[in-house]
Design a protein around this motif. Structure first.
Motif, PDB file in Angstrom:
ATOM      1  N   ASP A  12       0.886  -1.166   0.000  1.00 46.81           N
ATOM      2  CA  ASP A  12       0.000   0.000   0.000  1.00 46.81           C
ATOM      3  C   ASP A  12       0.919   1.210   0.000  1.00 46.81           C
ATOM      4  N   PRO A  13       0.906   2.025  -1.064  1.00 42.88           N
ATOM      5  CA  PRO A  13       1.868   3.133  -1.140  1.00 42.88           C
ATOM      6  C   PRO A  13       1.764   4.136   0.011  1.00 42.88           C
ATOM      7  N   HIS A  14       0.630   4.199   0.661  1.00 43.32           N
ATOM      8  CA  HIS A  14       0.492   5.126   1.788  1.00 43.32           C
ATOM      9  C   HIS A  14       1.086   4.565   3.078  1.00 43.32           C
ATOM     10  N   GLU A  52      -2.425   4.500   9.709  1.00 47.75           N
ATOM     11  CA  GLU A  52      -1.200   3.748   9.401  1.00 47.75           C
ATOM     12  C   GLU A  52      -0.322   4.417   8.345  1.00 47.75           C
ATOM     13  N   SER A  53      -0.750   5.559   7.838  1.00 48.96           N
ATOM     14  CA  SER A  53      -0.010   6.204   6.746  1.00 48.96           C
ATOM     15  C   SER A  53       1.374   6.679   7.186  1.00 48.96           C
ATOM     16  N   ARG A  54       2.355   6.431   6.331  1.00 46.73           N
ATOM     17  CA  ARG A  54       3.713   6.940   6.540  1.00 46.73           C
ATOM     18  C   ARG A  54       4.004   8.138   5.637  1.00 46.73           C
ATOM     19  N   ALA A  87      -7.218  -0.210   5.925  1.00 48.19           N
ATOM     20  CA  ALA A  87      -5.779  -0.400   6.134  1.00 48.19           C
ATOM     21  C   ALA A  87      -5.282  -1.712   5.556  1.00 48.19           C
ATOM     22  N   ASN A  88      -6.186  -2.575   5.083  1.00 51.96           N
ATOM     23  CA  ASN A  88      -5.787  -3.871   4.519  1.00 51.96           C
ATOM     24  C   ASN A  88      -5.641  -3.841   3.005  1.00 51.96           C
ATOM     25  N   LEU A  89      -5.635  -2.657   2.410  1.00 48.10           N
ATOM     26  CA  LEU A  89      -5.504  -2.553   0.958  1.00 48.10           C
ATOM     27  C   LEU A  89      -4.241  -3.251   0.448  1.00 48.10           C
TER      28      LEU A  89
END
Length: 500
Positions: A35-37, A114-116, A168-170
């Motif tokens: 997940d790119p995010h 959860e984004s970084r 968040a499970n993408l």
């Protein structure tokens, strides 16, 4: 066993002519979440290059080029950035790409727990849909780094429909808009993509199937390339270049990288930070003085990399020449340990990747540091696992680096600002925050450099991150593979790459 496994996986699924052309890529580690995010690994970015298109890209000479955005314009005060979007683009689930999709993605990158990507685009205050194919990013303050951030994972577009459903499970089944779509993933074994027939520029992509194979052992990676079970490998070891060049069926190519490799010291992330090296900068200064970076480069990399002590290489405009690479000084290191009043030998553990390169570097460092009064314990683990443990604070120090970004902010801000999303060591100095935040608002290169110089002067003493070297990206390829263009970001771009 590793070699046998790699060979079995590499050849599985290609019999019977199910695909006109397939490409098998050997990676030095496994990717983390797809997940790119949320993602943070270098090899994950390599996979995303085929899987997830982004608003803009970067050329080999570090110029920004159109992708999902065909053009962009800054407001005179640098407080808004307007994009014209490419029409006729679809996500892998058939959903249309438009300004609403961009708005969703930027907001998701900013708000997903959860984004970084949060610190990368923190200055984006709101996203305005001007019309279906025009979108404007409004900043809370001038931030010239945003375009560079959008040339990487912060600018990668995922399907809003799929992201809303998966949350968040993408990453378990990513849905993007790149030239290839997700098929399957077997952790530590393979990631498989197939050509997306509705891609806007599909004629530029020759392969019907891409299989990415994580093979940490560089010897095994090269052996699989030489045997024909891989088509391209990334991070060919400098010590293997001569062998690869001597193989009539192979070719090599390289590009000087933008990033760095370092020892990162846990300062305040859990009880494991309560070590002499985590609590006293004099101990970290002593460790740095025990290192001979030139010798590390010669012994491990046959002189093909560049020693370094900052977040930018000595060849980079933003390198602070007033802080040269310190020469090894064992006696001064011992004196600093004595001044700090710590018991010697100073014991601490360094977690590292299970790749031969990381292990070789740390074994040399372990030996050098021992002469100054350090007892370094080494623990090798799978790369993504090491990153997860780092986030939790389950480390005393770890050895890994950063692949680098075209804008200097991308090499430093997220790692050393108090709330930086990649600051696993929890370093926090308000003055460094102030300088790096200011640098984001300034378009004049010389004025920006003054802020980075001042920040690095502080960081060179505090040493939460002890930079060791800057690598060059070296690829090994089958000679039958043509059209590959090396980029300084180390990515494997498959546009116009063919197999004869």
């Amino acid at each position: 066993m590793a070699c046998a496994t790699a060979l079995t996986v590499a050849t599985a699924g290609f019999a019977g002519g199910a695909f006109a052309q397939s490409l098998r890529v050997g990676l030095a580690e496994d990717a983390d979440v797809m997940d790119p995010h949320q993602a943070r690994t270098f090899v994950g970015r390599i996979v995303f290059t085929a899987l997830c298109d982004k608003l803009v890209d970067v050329s080999p000479d570090l110029k920004f080029t159109p992708r999902l955005a065909t053009s962009w314009e800054w407001a005179p005060d640098n407080k808004s950035l307007t994009f014209k979007l490419r029409s006729g683009v679809k996500f892998h689930d058939g959903e249309p790409f438009d300004a609403e999709a961009v708005k969703f993605n930027i907001e998701r990158a900013k708000t997903l727990p959860e984004s970084r990507r949060k610190s990368e685009i923190a200055s984006v205050e709101k996203v305005e849909v001007v019309d279906p194919m025009t979108v404007r990013l409004v900043m809370s303050q001038p931030d010239v780094t945003v375009l560079a951030q959008l040339s990487d994972r912060a600018g990668m577009m995922v399907s809003p429909k799929a992201a809303k459903e998966a949350g968040a499970n993408l990453g378990a089944k990513p849905v993007c808009s790149g030239p290839y779509k997700f098929v399957e993933r077997v952790q530590n074994d393979r990631i498989v993509l197939e050509k997306f027939q509705d891609y806007w520029n599909k004629q530029a992509f020759s392969f019907d199937k891409i299989t990415y194979l994580p093979i940490p052992d560089s010897t095994v990676r090269l052996a699989n390339l030489r045997s024909g079970d891989l088509d391209i490998i990334e991070r060919l070891e400098p010590t293997d270049v001569k062998t690869a060049k001597g193989d009539a069926n192979l070719t090599t190519t390289s590009a000087v990288g933008l990033g760095y490799q370092a020892i990162n010291v846990n300062l305040a992330n859990s009880d494991r930070a309560k070590t002499p090296i985590g609590q006293d900068k004099r101990v970290r200064q002593a460790l740095e003085l025990s290192l001979d970076r030139d010798a590390i480069n010669q012994v491990v990399f046959e002189g093909q990399f560049s020693p370094g002590n900052q977040y930018f290489s000595p060849k980079n405009f933003y390198y602070n020449a007033q802080i040269p690479i310190p020469q090894r000084d064992v006696e001064k290191a011992k004196a600093l340990l004595k001044e700090a009043g710590v018991k010697t030998p100073v014991k601490f553990e360094v977690t590292m990747s299970n790749s031969p390169r990381s292990q070789a570097v740390m074994q040399v460092i372990q030996s050098m540091a021992a002469e100054a009064g350090f007892d370094i314990q080494l623990r090798a683990t799978e790369f993504a696992t090491m990153l997860n443990e780092g986030t939790k604070g389950n480390f005393e120090a770890n050895q890994y680096g950063w692949s680098g970004r075209p804008d200097p902010d991308g090499n430093i801000h997220a790692f050393v600002t108090c709330k930086g999303n990649l600051n696993d060591w929890k370093y926090c100095n308000p003055e460094v925050d102030k300088l790096l935040d200011e640098a984001r608002t300034i378009s004049d290169q010389n004025e920006r450099k003054k802020r980075y110089d001042a920040a690095q002067a502080i960081l060179a003493k505090d040493l939460p991150v002890i930079t060791i070297y800057h690598e060059s990206w070296i690829w090994g390829l089958k000679k039958s593979l043509t059209g590959f263009q090396p980029h300084p970001d180390g990515m494997i771009r498959l546009e116009n790459v063919k197999k004869s």
